[in-house]
Design an enzyme around this catalytic site. Structure first.
Site, PDB file in Angstrom:
ATOM      1  N   GLU A 123       0.822  -1.212   0.000  1.00 25.01           N
ATOM      2  CA  GLU A 123       0.000   0.000   0.000  1.00 25.01           C
ATOM      3  C   GLU A 123       0.860   1.268   0.000  1.00 25.01           C
ATOM      4  OE1 GLU A 123      -3.152   0.254  -0.394  1.00 25.01           O
ATOM      5  OE2 GLU A 123      -3.969  -1.732   0.058  1.00 25.01           O
ATOM      6  N   ASP A 268      -4.745  -9.880  -8.486  1.00 24.49           N
ATOM      7  CA  ASP A 268      -5.099  -9.009  -9.601  1.00 24.49           C
ATOM      8  C   ASP A 268      -3.956  -8.213 -10.221  1.00 24.49           C
ATOM      9  OD1 ASP A 268      -4.950  -7.619  -7.214  1.00 24.49           O
ATOM     10  OD2 ASP A 268      -6.886  -6.624  -7.393  1.00 24.49           O
ATOM     11  N   GLU A 376     -19.547  -4.650  -4.334  1.00 19.81           N
ATOM     12  CA  GLU A 376     -18.198  -5.085  -3.962  1.00 19.81           C
ATOM     13  C   GLU A 376     -17.905  -6.488  -4.477  1.00 19.81           C
ATOM     14  OE1 GLU A 376     -14.417  -4.949  -1.776  1.00 19.81           O
ATOM     15  OE2 GLU A 376     -15.767  -3.456  -2.655  1.00 19.81           O
ATOM     16  N   GLU A 410     -12.396   0.540 -10.280  1.00 22.03           N
ATOM     17  CA  GLU A 410     -11.965  -0.379 -11.340  1.00 22.03           C
ATOM     18  C   GLU A 410     -12.908  -0.427 -12.540  1.00 22.03           C
ATOM     19  OE1 GLU A 410      -9.889  -1.226  -7.659  1.00 22.03           O
ATOM     20  OE2 GLU A 410     -12.038  -1.157  -8.089  1.00 22.03           O
TER      21      GLU A 410
END
Length: 510
Positions: A123, A268, A376, A410
């Site tokens: 992160e 991902d 989600e 996204e």
């Protein structure tokens, strides 16, 4: 992939408008936005960004996040001002010199060696390191007139190096696969035995860029050593289909600990970075491209899945030990954009067409909910449809597993790639419709809040949190879709001058 500080429970519009833009590839007869409508959209998007920034600045700065209902603050990203750093590249693109200078002035004061909380290597890399490096690339490049004092711009690179020097002990493992959860005060970690595929495989772009800008090769070496285990996975059983690999890597040995395949959160952005490293430097990172091509072809052959009620739709399933998992996530909906980028860079219509099918599937998760915003997580297993969602499944081809929306980008990201690669106005309208819905249901007096249930009236109740990626990604992709041509825009073919990291921070290609 973006981890969130929220715990998400499982719970069962019209337009306004770009300065006249050079359209990427308009089809004959397609409508073009009138200039006054275009300017109206751009101004509306900028106003929304400034609204979120003003609320953050008033109630939360220099903390990490605004709590947009209680007007408090959160520090889920170590208290270094995550929203400010994440907002920098978007503010630069919007030409907002006031906000840009405010952010740089803040970055100058941050001591990245001090925090009371655990630091996530992943992160911190995609938000802080990338945000500063991207700001440096933009302000020394196409936006070099936005900050008068170039010494202030140099601070972005200095602070990037300072941060990487604080973090680099994470790679001090027998294999070079890093720990993710770090105690930077003691130099310790969480004693994990494995690291995730995405967490390990989503460092190489940022750390390589830092080496290129500083002339110090150590940062690229560290990240590329970790990546090397992912490019040549062992044991062979961890790669059930060519290019598709397991989800966890042993930190001591670099060997994969499983063969669970997915484009969902946790895996991902490893696939995302394979093709993006090729865009960054096609000569050095040809092997990365070959691995992406293998993964893309295997995904088309083995993971492509169609709901029984809507066989026209395509989603990517997961795979584990011979069984497909018929569920997906908002996070996964970057996949259409990845296929579109790979397809246009490699001049491969098969990848482009498949990417557009994935975009269509993810668009349906937006268009078929009451709010016009996607959930989600969702599924399409005909044998597992909840009784109260059978009508939704028959009509829309999916059922909702978690109806939350925490300001994720996204789906809009993939709409943006579809617009840039095809030039079809339909995709720009999909971006706009998503933005209008977010502005309607998520906006508060001081910012934007998440929703508990996108398929309930008014989105259910609200989460009192404004994630920093609202600034970095949602606002950026909406703005880029409606703004003029610029060096940082995604290009058709291999003409890209910038490549975006997973937090939508653009780096100048080599």
């Amino acid at each position: 992939m973006h981890f969130t500080s929220l715990s998400i429970p499982l719970i069962t519009l019209s337009g306004l408008i770009t300065p006249s833009i050079a359209h990427p590839q308009l089809r004959p007869g397609q409508p073009v936005l009138r200039e006054n409508e275009a300017n109206s959209r751009v101004n509306t998007i900028k106003e929304a960004f400034e609204h979120a920034w003003d609320g953050y600045k008033q109630y939360a700065f220099p903390h990490d996040e605004l709590l947009p209902i209680s007007n408090g603050h959160g520090d889920s990203r170590n208290g270094w001002g995550a929203s400010a750093v994440d907002a920098l590249s978007t503010a630069i693109m919007m030409g907002n010199a006031t906000i840009v200078n405010e952010i740089i002035d803040h970055i100058t004061t941050v001591d990245y060696s001090k925090t009371d909380t655990t630091v996530s290597l992943f992160e911190t890399t995609i938000r802080y390191l990338a945000g500063m490096l991207s700001g440096y690339d933009l302000l020394t490049g196409p936006a070099n007139d936005l900050v008068e004092d170039q010494e202030k711009v140099e601070v972005l690179l200095e602070q990037s190096k300072n941060l990487a020097d604080v973090l680099k002990f994470a790679f001090n493992t027998p294999s070079g696969v890093p720990y993710n959860n770090l105690n930077i005060t003691s130099g310790g970690n969480d004693d994990a035995t494995t690291n995730g595929l995405a967490v390990t495989g989503t460092l190489v772009l940022e750390w390589t860029r830092l080496s290129d800008l500083t002339g110090d090769p150590q940062y690229a070496r560290l990240s590329q050593k970790a990546q090397s285990y992912l490019l040549k996975p062992q044991p062979a059983t961890s790669e059930p289909f060519p290019g598709l690999v397991g989800s966890n890597i042993n930190i001591a040995t670099g060997q994969f600990a499983d063969a669970q395949v997915s484009w969902n959160g946790g895996a991902d952005s490893f696939y995302e970075y394979l093709i993006k490293m090729y865009v960054y430097d096609p000569e050095e990172f040809g092997e990365y491209k070959e691995r992406w091509v293998a993964a893309a072809k295997s995904s088309m052959q083995h993971l492509a899945s169609h709901p029984s009620s809507r066989p026209d739709l395509t989603f990517l399933a997961s795979y584990n030990n011979g069984k497909l998992g018929l569920s997906s996530q908002h996070l996964t909906c970057f996949d259409g954009g990845s296929f579109l980028l790979g397809g246009t860079v490699l001049n491969n219509d098969e990848f482009i067409n498949f990417g557009l099918k994935l975009v269509e599937g993810c668009h349906t998760t937006y268009s078929e909910t009451l709010t016009g915003i996607g959930p989600e997580s969702f599924g399409w297993d005909a044998n597992s449809v909840p009784e109260d969602q059978k009508a939704l499944y028959e009509k829309a081809g999916f059922y909702i597993q978690s109806g939350a929306y925490i300001l994720r980008p996204e789906v809009i990201e993939s709409f943006y790639y579809a617009w840039r690669v095809t030039g079809k106005e339909q995709y720009r309208e999909w971006v706009w419709n998503a933005f209008v819905a977010i502005n309607k249901y998520c906006r508060t007096g001081s910012g934007f809040a998440g929703l508990t249930n996108v398929n309930a009236a008014n989105g259910g109740s609200r989460y009192d949190n404004q994630e920093s990626f609202l600034f970095a990604e949602v606002m950026k992709y909406v703005y880029l879709t409606h703004s003029e041509e610029a060096e940082w825009q995604v290009q058709r073919g291999n003409g890209n001058k910038f490549v975006f990291n997973t937090e939508a921070h653009p780096f100048r290609v080599r």
